[in-house]
Design an enzyme around this catalytic site. Structure first.
Site, short mmCIF file in Angstrom:
data_model
loop_
_atom_site.label_atom_id
_atom_site.label_comp_id
_atom_site.label_asym_id
_atom_site.label_seq_id
_atom_site.Cartn_x
_atom_site.Cartn_y
_atom_site.Cartn_z
N SER A 60 8.81 4.90 -5.24
CA SER A 60 7.35 4.92 -5.35
C SER A 60 6.79 6.11 -4.60
O SER A 60 7.35 6.56 -3.60
CB SER A 60 6.81 3.62 -4.72
N TYR A 66 6.52 -2.81 2.64
CA TYR A 66 6.93 -2.52 1.27
C TYR A 66 7.40 -1.07 1.15
O TYR A 66 8.49 -0.78 0.64
CB TYR A 66 5.77 -2.79 0.29
N LYS A 100 11.27 0.92 0.34
CA LYS A 100 11.59 1.97 -0.64
C LYS A 100 12.30 3.12 0.06
O LYS A 100 13.27 3.70 -0.45
CB LYS A 100 10.32 2.47 -1.32
N TYR A 154 7.63 6.60 -8.81
CA TYR A 154 6.49 6.38 -9.72
C TYR A 154 5.19 6.62 -8.97
O TYR A 154 5.03 6.19 -7.84
CB TYR A 154 6.42 4.94 -10.21
N PHE A 155 4.21 7.17 -9.67
CA PHE A 155 2.86 7.25 -9.12
C PHE A 155 2.12 5.95 -9.49
O PHE A 155 2.57 4.89 -9.10
CB PHE A 155 2.22 8.60 -9.49
N ASN A 156 1.06 5.97 -10.25
CA ASN A 156 0.31 4.71 -10.47
C ASN A 156 0.47 4.23 -11.92
O ASN A 156 -0.32 4.61 -12.79
CB ASN A 156 -1.16 4.89 -10.14
N ASN A 197 -4.33 -6.80 -6.98
CA ASN A 197 -4.48 -5.86 -5.87
C ASN A 197 -4.85 -4.48 -6.39
O ASN A 197 -5.47 -3.69 -5.69
CB ASN A 197 -3.15 -5.70 -5.13
N ARG A 231 -6.19 9.09 -7.88
CA ARG A 231 -4.78 8.74 -8.08
C ARG A 231 -4.25 9.32 -9.38
O ARG A 231 -5.03 9.61 -10.30
CB ARG A 231 -4.61 7.20 -8.17
N ASP A 249 -5.41 3.07 2.67
CA ASP A 249 -5.58 3.90 1.47
C ASP A 249 -5.67 5.38 1.83
O ASP A 249 -6.24 5.74 2.86
CB ASP A 249 -6.86 3.51 0.71
#
Ligand code: NAD
Ligand code: UFG
Length: 344
Positions: free
Chosen positions: A130, A154, A158, A182-184, A203, A236, A300
């Site tokens: 991720s 989390y 990773k 992976y991005f979003n 979420n 994002r 964030d």
């Protein structure tokens, strides 16, 4: 040629199963349905016109995994299985260390044991990492050599699993390992038959917006409008899940073609703000998406998007679907299945 997908009934795994069939592979789904629904297998069969074999069980069960590997002899394994909710990982870190790190160790050990039974085996493993491993990036776009860090358990899992894979590959050069960051991932299968089906309150932004548009939630809370971005809201790199699925096929092909191991970003390579996504969703759905500005969400970052150049050079892959496609496909799925797989 069989490809085993741990967590293959989940959001990204199910879309990857479709892409693999379309590319001529035979996916085998392994899942315990901890965060997915058995109906996915029926939807998959409707889309690809054939039943996809299912192995129902837990990746933590190493002897069972060995049995699965011996029976199917897959040419490669994609390891999607794991837990992925950042907030839950802060509240319950041991669940994440156990299932994510424990699951990865169990899979690697099973693959190693079974590979030792075959001369000249080249165990081939693709791992779902991720963009969270980049923490709060110093700049954008992000290349794969950026420093890694973690801000929650989390993300920590990773990072640890990536390191375990690098150590394993150093010790066993015959292994072929693809780490995909992976991005979003957003969107749904273009048929409207498969999509993201989060349990409880979503979420993530896209499923939340979709539930507001369909009338299940009153309004969206926009977490902060004072970031140093063009409209003040978070930016994002949204990537259509079918593009992401194609990225896995490209990675598998590259590894099976004899490539050494690699770590690549899978992103679209451009950023969109929260408000841009809301506008795009309103266009796609023809519905209003009421929102309120709320405080920033802890943890964030202001902006995060990929430099996808390495994936293009190494795998010949790039994302092709637009934000409008992502919203249109999400809306088709959400409006046709307002309660996800539990709708039918
Ligand atoms: P998902 O929850 O939809 O899919 C994961 C699947 O793994 C589920 O079907 C679940 O039932 C299964 N699973 C979990 N633990 C298991 C176990 N012990 N044994 C067998 N099956 C188990 O999640 P997803 O969005 O498809 O994500 C897939 C992978 O990609 C995850 O590893 C996730 O961390 C990673 N990832 C996801 C995103 C994202 O935004 N969706 C972003 C970056 C990385
Ligand atoms: N957002 C809102 N309101 C919401 C939900 C999100 O304003 O209700 C905003 C966030 O503040 C952020 C953007 O929408 O600016 C995207 O948020 P998401 O939760 O959809 O995605 P994140 O980038 O925060 O996180 C996702 C995954 C993580 C993963 C990370 C990097 O959820 O697991 O991408 O890959 F680590």
């Amino acid at each position: 040629m069989k490809i085993l997908l741990t967590g293959g009934a989940g959001y990204i795994g199910s879309h990857t199963a479709v892409a693999l069939v379309e590319a001529g592979f035979e996916p085998v789904v392994l899942d315990n349905f901890a965060n997915s629904h058995p109906l996915v297998l029926e939807r998959l069969a409707d889309i690809v016109g054939q039943q996809i074999p299912l192995e129902r069980g837990n990746v933590l069960d190493t002897p069972w995994l060995e049995d699965v590997l011996r029976r199917h002899q897959p040419a490669g394994v994609v390891h999607f299985a794991g837990d992925k909710a950042v907030g839950e990982s802060v509240a319950n870190p041991l669940k994440y260390f156990h299932n994510n790190i424990g699951g990865a160790v169990s899979l690697m050990r099973a693959m190693e044991t079974v590979a030792a039974e075959t001369p000249d085996a080249s165990p081939t493993l693709v791992f779902s990492s991720s963009a969270t491993v980049y923490g709060d990036p110093a700049s954008v776009p992000i290349t794969e050599d950026f420093p890694r860090s973690h801000t929650n358990p989390y993300g920590h899992t990773k990072l640890v699993i990536e390191d375990m894979l690098y150590a394993l590959h150093a010790a066993r050069p015959a292994w072929r390992v693809g780490v995909l960051r992976y991005f979003n991932p957003v969107g749904a299968h273009v048929s409207g038959l498969m999509g993201e089906d989060p349990a409880g309150i979503p979420n993530n932004l896209m499923p939340y917006v979709a539930q507001v548009a369909v009338g299940q939630r009153d309004h969206l809370n926009v977490f902060g409008n004072d970031y140093p971005t063009p409209d003040g809201t978070g930016v994002r790199d949204y990537i259509h899940v079918q593009d992401l699925a194609d990225g896995h096929v490209a990675a598998i092909k590259r590894l099976l073609g004899g490539s050494t191991s690699f770590t690549v970003n899978l992103g679209a390579g451009r950023g969109h703000s929260v408000l841009e996504l809301v506008s795009a969703f309103e266009r796609a759905s023809g519905r209003k998406v009421p929102y309120r500005i709320a405080p920033r969400r802890a943890g964030d970052v202001a902006q995060c998007w990929a430099d996808p150049g390495l994936a293009q050079r190494l795998l010949g892959w790039r994302a092709t679907r637009s934000l409008d496609d992502m919203c249109a496909d999400t809306w088709r799925w959400q409006s046709g299945n307002p309660n996800g797989y539990r709708s039918s």
